[in-house]
Motif scaffolding. Structure first.
Motif, PDB file in Angstrom:
ATOM      1  N   ALA A 332       0.826  -1.210   0.000  1.00 32.88           N
ATOM      2  CA  ALA A 332       0.000   0.000   0.000  1.00 32.88           C
ATOM      3  C   ALA A 332       0.857   1.255   0.000  1.00 32.88           C
ATOM      4  N   HIS A 333       2.009   1.201   0.636  1.00 34.72           N
ATOM      5  CA  HIS A 333       2.908   2.357   0.698  1.00 34.72           C
ATOM      6  C   HIS A 333       3.907   2.376  -0.463  1.00 34.72           C
ATOM      7  N   GLY A 334       3.701   1.495  -1.459  1.00 29.51           N
ATOM      8  CA  GLY A 334       4.566   1.486  -2.628  1.00 29.51           C
ATOM      9  C   GLY A 334       5.959   0.989  -2.356  1.00 29.51           C
ATOM     10  N   GLU A 335       6.120   0.083  -1.390  1.00 27.75           N
ATOM     11  CA  GLU A 335       7.435  -0.409  -1.011  1.00 27.75           C
ATOM     12  C   GLU A 335       7.703  -1.787  -1.608  1.00 27.75           C
ATOM     13  N   VAL A 336       8.961  -2.048  -1.943  1.00 29.57           N
ATOM     14  CA  VAL A 336       9.364  -3.332  -2.506  1.00 29.57           C
ATOM     15  C   VAL A 336      10.567  -3.855  -1.735  1.00 29.57           C
ATOM     16  N   ALA A 337      10.838  -5.156  -1.880  1.00 30.31           N
ATOM     17  CA  ALA A 337      11.946  -5.788  -1.161  1.00 30.31           C
ATOM     18  C   ALA A 337      12.671  -6.751  -2.083  1.00 30.31           C
ATOM     19  N   THR A 338      13.939  -6.989  -1.801  1.00 30.18           N
ATOM     20  CA  THR A 338      14.720  -7.967  -2.558  1.00 30.18           C
ATOM     21  C   THR A 338      14.063  -9.342  -2.456  1.00 30.18           C
ATOM     22  N   GLY A 339      13.920  -9.991  -3.596  1.00 30.67           N
ATOM     23  CA  GLY A 339      13.264 -11.292  -3.639  1.00 30.67           C
ATOM     24  C   GLY A 339      11.789 -11.206  -3.977  1.00 30.67           C
ATOM     25  N   LEU A 340      11.231  -9.999  -4.056  1.00 36.93           N
ATOM     26  CA  LEU A 340       9.807  -9.835  -4.330  1.00 36.93           C
ATOM     27  C   LEU A 340       9.460 -10.381  -5.718  1.00 36.93           C
ATOM     28  N   PRO A 341       8.477 -11.282  -5.837  1.00 34.13           N
ATOM     29  CA  PRO A 341       8.073 -11.773  -7.157  1.00 34.13           C
ATOM     30  C   PRO A 341       7.465 -10.650  -7.997  1.00 34.13           C
ATOM     31  N   TYR A 342       7.681 -10.718  -9.301  1.00 32.14           N
ATOM     32  CA  TYR A 342       7.209  -9.681 -10.208  1.00 32.14           C
ATOM     33  C   TYR A 342       5.718  -9.361 -10.054  1.00 32.14           C
ATOM     34  N   PRO A 343       4.804 -10.347  -9.907  1.00 27.12           N
ATOM     35  CA  PRO A 343       3.389  -9.986  -9.777  1.00 27.12           C
ATOM     36  C   PRO A 343       3.101  -9.056  -8.604  1.00 27.12           C
ATOM     37  N   LEU A 344       3.846  -9.193  -7.501  1.00 28.21           N
ATOM     38  CA  LEU A 344       3.620  -8.310  -6.359  1.00 28.21           C
ATOM     39  C   LEU A 344       4.193  -6.917  -6.608  1.00 28.21           C
ATOM     40  N   TYR A 345       5.242  -6.836  -7.408  1.00 28.16           N
ATOM     41  CA  TYR A 345       5.778  -5.523  -7.793  1.00 28.16           C
ATOM     42  C   TYR A 345       4.715  -4.721  -8.542  1.00 28.16           C
ATOM     43  N   THR A 346       3.934  -5.393  -9.370  1.00 23.97           N
ATOM     44  CA  THR A 346       2.915  -4.691 -10.167  1.00 23.97           C
ATOM     45  C   THR A 346       1.658  -4.368  -9.367  1.00 23.97           C
ATOM     46  N   TRP A 347       1.544  -4.914  -8.160  1.00 20.40           N
ATOM     47  CA  TRP A 347       0.265  -4.838  -7.448  1.00 20.40           C
ATOM     48  C   TRP A 347      -0.146  -3.403  -7.125  1.00 20.40           C
ATOM     49  N   ALA A 348       0.799  -2.539  -6.770  1.00 15.72           N
ATOM     50  CA  ALA A 348       0.418  -1.189  -6.341  1.00 15.72           C
ATOM     51  C   ALA A 348       1.309  -0.106  -6.945  1.00 15.72           C
ATOM     52  N   GLN A 349       1.894  -0.379  -8.113  1.00 17.02           N
ATOM     53  CA  GLN A 349       2.723   0.632  -8.756  1.00 17.02           C
ATOM     54  C   GLN A 349       1.901   1.377  -9.802  1.00 17.02           C
ATOM     55  N   PRO A 350       1.864   2.704  -9.740  1.00 15.29           N
ATOM     56  CA  PRO A 350       0.932   3.469 -10.573  1.00 15.29           C
ATOM     57  C   PRO A 350       1.348   3.645 -12.020  1.00 15.29           C
ATOM     58  N   ASP A 351       2.606   3.424 -12.375  1.00 16.21           N
ATOM     59  CA  ASP A 351       3.039   3.734 -13.731  1.00 16.21           C
ATOM     60  C   ASP A 351       3.950   2.640 -14.250  1.00 16.21           C
ATOM     61  N   LEU A 352       3.334   1.580 -14.794  1.00 16.15           N
ATOM     62  CA  LEU A 352       4.116   0.467 -15.320  1.00 16.15           C
ATOM     63  C   LEU A 352       3.719   0.144 -16.762  1.00 16.15           C
ATOM     64  N   GLN A 353       3.298   1.156 -17.507  1.00 13.38           N
ATOM     65  CA  GLN A 353       2.851   0.907 -18.870  1.00 13.38           C
ATOM     66  C   GLN A 353       3.949   0.283 -19.724  1.00 13.38           C
ATOM     67  N   GLY A 354       5.209   0.643 -19.474  1.00 12.09           N
ATOM     68  CA  GLY A 354       6.303   0.088 -20.259  1.00 12.09           C
ATOM     69  C   GLY A 354       6.885  -1.176 -19.693  1.00 12.09           C
ATOM     70  N   CYS A 355       6.256  -1.741 -18.672  1.00 10.06           N
ATOM     71  CA  CYS A 355       6.818  -2.942 -18.049  1.00 10.06           C
ATOM     72  C   CYS A 355       5.739  -3.968 -17.722  1.00 10.06           C
ATOM     73  N   ARG A 356       4.833  -4.122 -18.649  1.00 13.10           N
ATOM     74  CA  ARG A 356       3.830  -5.177 -18.596  1.00 13.10           C
ATOM     75  C   ARG A 356       3.771  -5.827 -19.972  1.00 13.10           C
TER      76      ARG A 356
END
Length: 394
Positions: A332-356
């Motif tokens: 919810a706070h837009g935070e990521v961690a090492t080892g995070l699977p790609y689907p969770l990276y996309t879960w709450a990121q507002p601007d990923l048009q070039g990375c889907r």
């Protein structure tokens, strides 16, 4: 070879991506314990996910030796394949979810394999969470996301109301530690009717008959899926021909969600109606919002970059049933961690048009024997290897 040709030869990228899926599928059947091959296969599934012509269907994924893959390679690639298996409308209906269920609630109830993937991937071991971007402070005219239980206090005689789960509002004024807003939820409401795309009334089917492609079918009564389509004002839509709405009138008839009370919209059932471009319409009932003014303590929420971002934050904050409270809060706070699977990276990121989808496909490369790609959001670049986040850099 097919994977790289699809990246480099624009006119044949779909065919080459499809052939790459075929090749990696054969490879995992021959060697289901090869983590490298599962990573390649999962990357092709991600690359094809945003295009109906090349998307890998769930039935095909489920025919792969997934259990053996999880046993040998319980990581980001298998996690990605689990989340590529979307629940069917029938499975969602059987879960008996209410209209206000979050995306995570829907997955947890209707797709138990996603819960199993969360457990098998051991997300609780993720550490070193970092924000991808700086959240804006609450400001007039900007979304404010309420993350903690709070009471919207009375302003100018309005009735206070309690926030029991994350929601977002548009701030009208910020004064000290108080955010004043126009509240659409549980405000005064006026019953109205509108039309929506038939695809937003789950279970609705139709056929197109004759040279005029007149739709025949029955709209299924029940909650409207507001993620699938918007609402349109029937008083503004202009009929044309025997089967369609006049295209220029469609955009003008679109109802702003700010005018719709924040409560379930219901499909009324009955025959499907005229077509919006290629999809017929169904009638719905909703309550037009008459907002009232309330105020919240500033400390119960965070600012968002846009309304779309605010909705992403809400969905992430409401993902506790699937990911647990700690990860839900980080997302919810837009935070990521090492080892995070790609689907969770996309879960709450507002601007990923070039990375889907194809955006990922065009970035794939082999580095030290591993499949790698990079995504940039919030001014920071995330590096993924085998679909797990390995580095976050400015």
């Amino acid at each position: 070879m097919n994977l790289s040709r699809g990246q480099r030869y624009q006119q044949r990228w779909k065919e080459n991506l499809g052939w790459a899926v075929d090749a990696y599928e054969k490879a995992v059947r021959l060697a289901p314990g090869s983590c490298q091959t599962w990573g390649r296969l999962a990357a092709t599934v991600v690359s094809a996910a945003e295009n109906d012509e090349v998307r890998v269907p769930r039935s095909r994924i489920e025919a792969w030796p997934l259990e053996r893959g999880w046993k040998k390679c319980p990581g980001a690639a298998m996690f990605t394949l689990a989340f590529a298996r979307a629940p069917s409308p029938a499975e969602l209906a059987a879960a008996k979810l209410d209209a206000e269920a979050s995306e995570a609630d829907r997955l947890a109830a209707a797709a138990p394999w996603t819960r199993a993937a969360v457990q098998q991937a051991d997300l609780g071991s993720l550490t070193g969470w970092l924000p991808l971007f700086e959240l804006p402070p609450p400001a007039p005219g900007q979304p404010f996301v309420v993350l903690e239980p709070a009471t919207g206090a009375s302003v100018d005689g309005s009735t206070p109301r309690r926030f029991t789960h994350p929601e977002w509002q548009i701030a009208s004024k910020v004064a000290g530690d108080r955010v004043v807003y126009l509240d659409r939820r549980f405000a005064a409401q006026v019953p109205e009717r509108a039309v929506t795309l038939a695809t937003a009334c789950p279970g609705t089917t139709w056929t197109l008959e004759g040279k005029d492609r007149i739709p025949r079918g029955t709209c299924v009564a029940g909650p409207q899926d507001r993620r699938a389509a918007e609402l349109y004002d029937p008083k503004i839509l202009v009929p044309t021909g025997p089967a369609h709405f006049h295209e220029p009138s469609i955009d003008h008839a679109r109802l702003a969600w700010s005018t719709v009370a924040d409560k379930p919209v219901r499909c009324l059932g009955g025959p499907v109606g005229r077509q919006f471009y290629d999809v017929p319409s169904c009638e719905v009932s909703y309550d037009r919002a008459v907002p009232v003014t309330r105020a919240l303590p500033r400390g119960v929420g965070i600012g968002a970059l846009s309304e779309a971002h605010a909705e992403l934050i809400v969905q992430a904050a409401r993902s506790e049933a699937l990911f647990g409270p700690e990860i839900a809060s980080h997302l919810a706070h837009g935070e990521v961690a090492t080892g995070l699977p790609y689907p969770l990276y996309t879960w709450a990121q507002p601007d990923l048009q070039g990375c889907r989808g194809r955006g990922v496909f065009s970035k794939l490369e082999i580095v030290d024997g591993q499949l790698q790609f990079r995504c940039t959001a919030g001014g920071k670049t995330a590096t993924f290897r085998e679909l797990a986040l390995t580095e976050l850099s400015p």
